[in-house]
Design a protein around this motif. Structure first.
Motif, PDB file in Angstrom:
ATOM      1  N   ASN A 169       0.841  -1.197   0.000  1.00  0.00           N
ATOM      2  CA  ASN A 169       0.000   0.000   0.000  1.00  0.00           C
ATOM      3  C   ASN A 169       0.876   1.247   0.000  1.00  0.00           C
ATOM      4  N   LEU A 170       0.392   2.296  -0.657  1.00  0.00           N
ATOM      5  CA  LEU A 170       1.131   3.559  -0.685  1.00  0.00           C
ATOM      6  C   LEU A 170       1.463   4.040   0.726  1.00  0.00           C
TER       7      LEU A 170
ATOM      8  N   GLN B  17      -1.270  12.296   4.150  1.00  0.00           N
ATOM      9  CA  GLN B  17      -1.021  12.708   2.775  1.00  0.00           C
ATOM     10  C   GLN B  17      -1.589  14.105   2.563  1.00  0.00           C
TER      11      GLN B  17
ATOM     12  N   GLY C 297       2.513  16.563  -9.778  1.00  0.00           N
ATOM     13  CA  GLY C 297       2.540  15.857 -11.054  1.00  0.00           C
ATOM     14  C   GLY C 297       2.993  16.664 -12.239  1.00  0.00           C
TER      15      GLY C 297
ATOM     16  N   ARG D 258      10.531  10.081 -15.492  1.00  0.00           N
ATOM     17  CA  ARG D 258       9.704  11.072 -14.820  1.00  0.00           C
ATOM     18  C   ARG D 258       8.918  10.418 -13.679  1.00  0.00           C
TER      19      ARG D 258
ATOM     20  N   ILE E  70      -0.015   4.638 -12.860  1.00  0.00           N
ATOM     21  CA  ILE E  70      -0.669   5.820 -12.304  1.00  0.00           C
ATOM     22  C   ILE E  70      -1.836   6.250 -13.172  1.00  0.00           C
TER      23      ILE E  70
ATOM     24  N   VAL F 167      -1.984   9.428 -17.706  1.00  0.00           N
ATOM     25  CA  VAL F 167      -1.170  10.621 -17.923  1.00  0.00           C
ATOM     26  C   VAL F 167      -0.140  10.333 -19.012  1.00  0.00           C
ATOM     27  N   ARG F 168      -0.069  11.217 -20.002  1.00  0.00           N
ATOM     28  CA  ARG F 168       0.927  11.031 -21.065  1.00  0.00           C
ATOM     29  C   ARG F 168       2.312  11.382 -20.560  1.00  0.00           C
TER      30      ARG F 168
ATOM     31  N   GLU G   1       3.118  15.152 -20.144  1.00  0.00           N
ATOM     32  CA  GLU G   1       1.928  15.916 -19.817  1.00  0.00           C
ATOM     33  C   GLU G   1       1.883  16.119 -18.306  1.00  0.00           C
ATOM     34  N   ASN G   2       1.544  17.343 -17.891  1.00  0.00           N
ATOM     35  CA  ASN G   2       1.320  17.570 -16.463  1.00  0.00           C
ATOM     36  C   ASN G   2       0.108  16.770 -16.010  1.00  0.00           C
ATOM     37  N   LEU G   3       0.153  16.307 -14.770  1.00  0.00           N
ATOM     38  CA  LEU G   3      -0.984  15.570 -14.213  1.00  0.00           C
ATOM     39  C   LEU G   3      -2.277  16.371 -14.338  1.00  0.00           C
TER      40      LEU G   3
ATOM     41  N   GLN H 273      -7.562  18.777  -7.037  1.00  0.00           N
ATOM     42  CA  GLN H 273      -7.133  17.464  -6.566  1.00  0.00           C
ATOM     43  C   GLN H 273      -7.504  17.317  -5.094  1.00  0.00           C
TER      44      GLN H 273
ATOM     45  N   HIS I 248      -7.299  13.790  -3.201  1.00  0.00           N
ATOM     46  CA  HIS I 248      -6.648  12.694  -2.487  1.00  0.00           C
ATOM     47  C   HIS I 248      -6.083  11.710  -3.495  1.00  0.00           C
ATOM     48  N   THR I 249      -5.058  10.988  -3.070  1.00  0.00           N
ATOM     49  CA  THR I 249      -4.468   9.954  -3.918  1.00  0.00           C
ATOM     50  C   THR I 249      -4.688   8.600  -3.265  1.00  0.00           C
TER      51      THR I 249
ATOM     52  N   GLY J 209      -3.986   4.746  -2.936  1.00  0.00           N
ATOM     53  CA  GLY J 209      -2.844   3.893  -3.235  1.00  0.00           C
ATOM     54  C   GLY J 209      -2.865   2.523  -2.593  1.00  0.00           C
ATOM     55  N   ASN J 210      -4.034   2.062  -2.167  1.00  0.00           N
ATOM     56  CA  ASN J 210      -4.088   0.721  -1.581  1.00  0.00           C
ATOM     57  C   ASN J 210      -4.077  -0.351  -2.664  1.00  0.00           C
TER      58      ASN J 210
ATOM     59  N   ILE K 210      -2.052   3.365  -8.961  1.00  0.00           N
ATOM     60  CA  ILE K 210      -2.313   4.353  -7.923  1.00  0.00           C
ATOM     61  C   ILE K 210      -3.058   5.484  -8.599  1.00  0.00           C
TER      62      ILE K 210
ATOM     63  N   VAL L 282      -5.040   9.262  -8.651  1.00  0.00           N
ATOM     64  CA  VAL L 282      -5.190  10.580  -8.043  1.00  0.00           C
ATOM     65  C   VAL L 282      -6.631  11.043  -8.253  1.00  0.00           C
TER      66      VAL L 282
END
Lengths: 236, 236
Positions: free
Chosen positions: A52-53, A74, A79, A109, B13, B47-48, B51-53, B74, B76-77, B79-80, B111, B113
């Motif tokens: 997990n993160l 968090q 990004g 990146r 991601i 995300v490319r 490219e910025n997120l 944004q 929360h991220t 990540g579980n 993960i 975002v």
DNA sequence: CCAAAAGTGTTTTAGCTACACCCATGA
DNA sequence: TCATGGGTGTAGCTAAAACACTTTTGG
């Protein structure tokens, strides 16, 4: 420590941790300096494929501080493409490893998830990892230029900490289990960067009904001894 | 649309977007249903490499709603490991593509975002992508079971929206440029899920000094016509 | 003139600030 | 008994909630 292996980790994703401590007069954070580069940065790391993160961050903070239990949250994910810096990463790896190759996954990146931790300064013995010469405390108004937009990440961490300070009395995580009201006030003042009224602060904290009063703490000084307080465990 | 190509994107991601609209009586969000699977989910994407997120999310929301400018944040991220579901992903891809292979990067762990967007319901014509049968509005108290812990993501989005509602008068992003005080109040009530006092609400909004008063809006009904308001552009 | 909804004035209340006062402590 | 810092009582201020009143609109 070896270079983290590509096949064990998620790619393109990392975390950075802003670890706060309070040393009696100032709010400080842990920064590490990489071997033979003059580069300073936040402690960070990568996420294993079956991890997990949150657990990855806990693991990383434990490696650097020895602490198992800590307040961790968090706050933002960074990004932008501009935050990557392959050249700096190459310098760091080159300075540490004979087995340097031009196409490591580490030069790619990364999108990085920012966490902040609040810990009891006295309980920590900062431990550098194999890539870094040192890991040390820096007062938040005396932070050197850092790699990878880490200065920006710290800004955002402090901002979040300020905004969240009142929720759940977070400041107590920076103090020992028992503490005086004055110590708690100093923590708040360091975080908010402003002086607070003594009596108003005391009343506000007590009115939250989250603190338990214990025995007095005698300092040997010629004045009234302050009470010690602790966080009411049943309110966690 | 083809399957997104591995070599164009960051791996492991993704993002998920909770797109809020207000339809006059309820707060709603956009959900899509995948072809021939019965699966519902939040609109998301990848995300490319260059490219910025943030830009990736803006691109994705524009593809689904046609909107160029929007309020996006944004929150929360996630990540579980438990949130990944390769089996579901395989079913989706299988149902849509002859060129199905067992080892696509899409079946890997992600993960994600979380972002939320606030848009003017009336300005949107939801557009399904090639993988989905439909994209439609669902009232927030009537959300079906979703893939990939997306129900949890929505919970957290609403919670964040509630906490941030007072900052910068965010609610106006759900309304047309000009709106009545009553409409703004309905938006707040829908987000907070509670009734607010009419006069207290009016006074609080006006006291922020962020609203500009315009002409009255005559409804043809037998009562006083309400003023229209807009957000003061110089306060943006 | 009436009913309904919008806008504003007024009273009450709760919370916060500032100041003052008292208490405890050790020299 | 004095100086110092800690804890609490109290008066005053300010922001917010509750209620009442007035205004506007079309039937």
């Amino acid at each position: 420590m070896d270079i983290p292996k590509k096949e064990d980790h998620l790619l393109n994703i990392s975390y950075d941790s802003v670890i706060f401590g309070f040393s009696g007069d100032a709010l400080k954070i842990l920064l590490l300096e990489y071997h033979d580069t003059g580069f300073f940065a936040l402690p960070g790391g990568f996420v294993r494929k079956n991890e997990n993160l949150n657990d990855a961050v806990i693991r990383g903070v434990k490696e650097r501080t020895g602490l198992e239990k800590l307040f961790l949250e968090q706050f933002h994910t960074f990004g932008n493409t501009s935050r990557s810096d392959a050249a700096a990463m190459k310098t760091i790896i080159k300075a540490n490893h004979d087995s340097y190759t031009e196409d490591s996954w580490l030069f790619d990146r990364f999108i990085s998830v920012g966490y902040y931790a609040l810990i009891d300064y006295a309980k920590v013995s900062p431990t550098p990892d194999a890539l870094s010469d040192s890991i040390d405390w820096y007062a938040i108004d005396d932070i050197p230029p850092l790699l990878f937009e880490h200065n920006l990440i710290i800004e955002k961490a402090i901002e979040t900490l300020r905004n969240n300070l009142n929720k759940k009395l977070m400041g107590i995580n920076l103090l020992p289990d028992k503490f005086t009201m004055k110590a708690l006030q100093q923590v708040h003042e360091a975080i908010l960067d402003e002086k607070l009224g003594r009596t108003a602060f005391q009343r506000k904290m007590l009115s939250l009904d989250l603190l338990e009063r214990h025995e007095k703490q005698f300092s040997g000084k010629a004045h009234k001894a302050p009470y010690l307080y602790s966080f009411k465990s049943d309110k966690a």
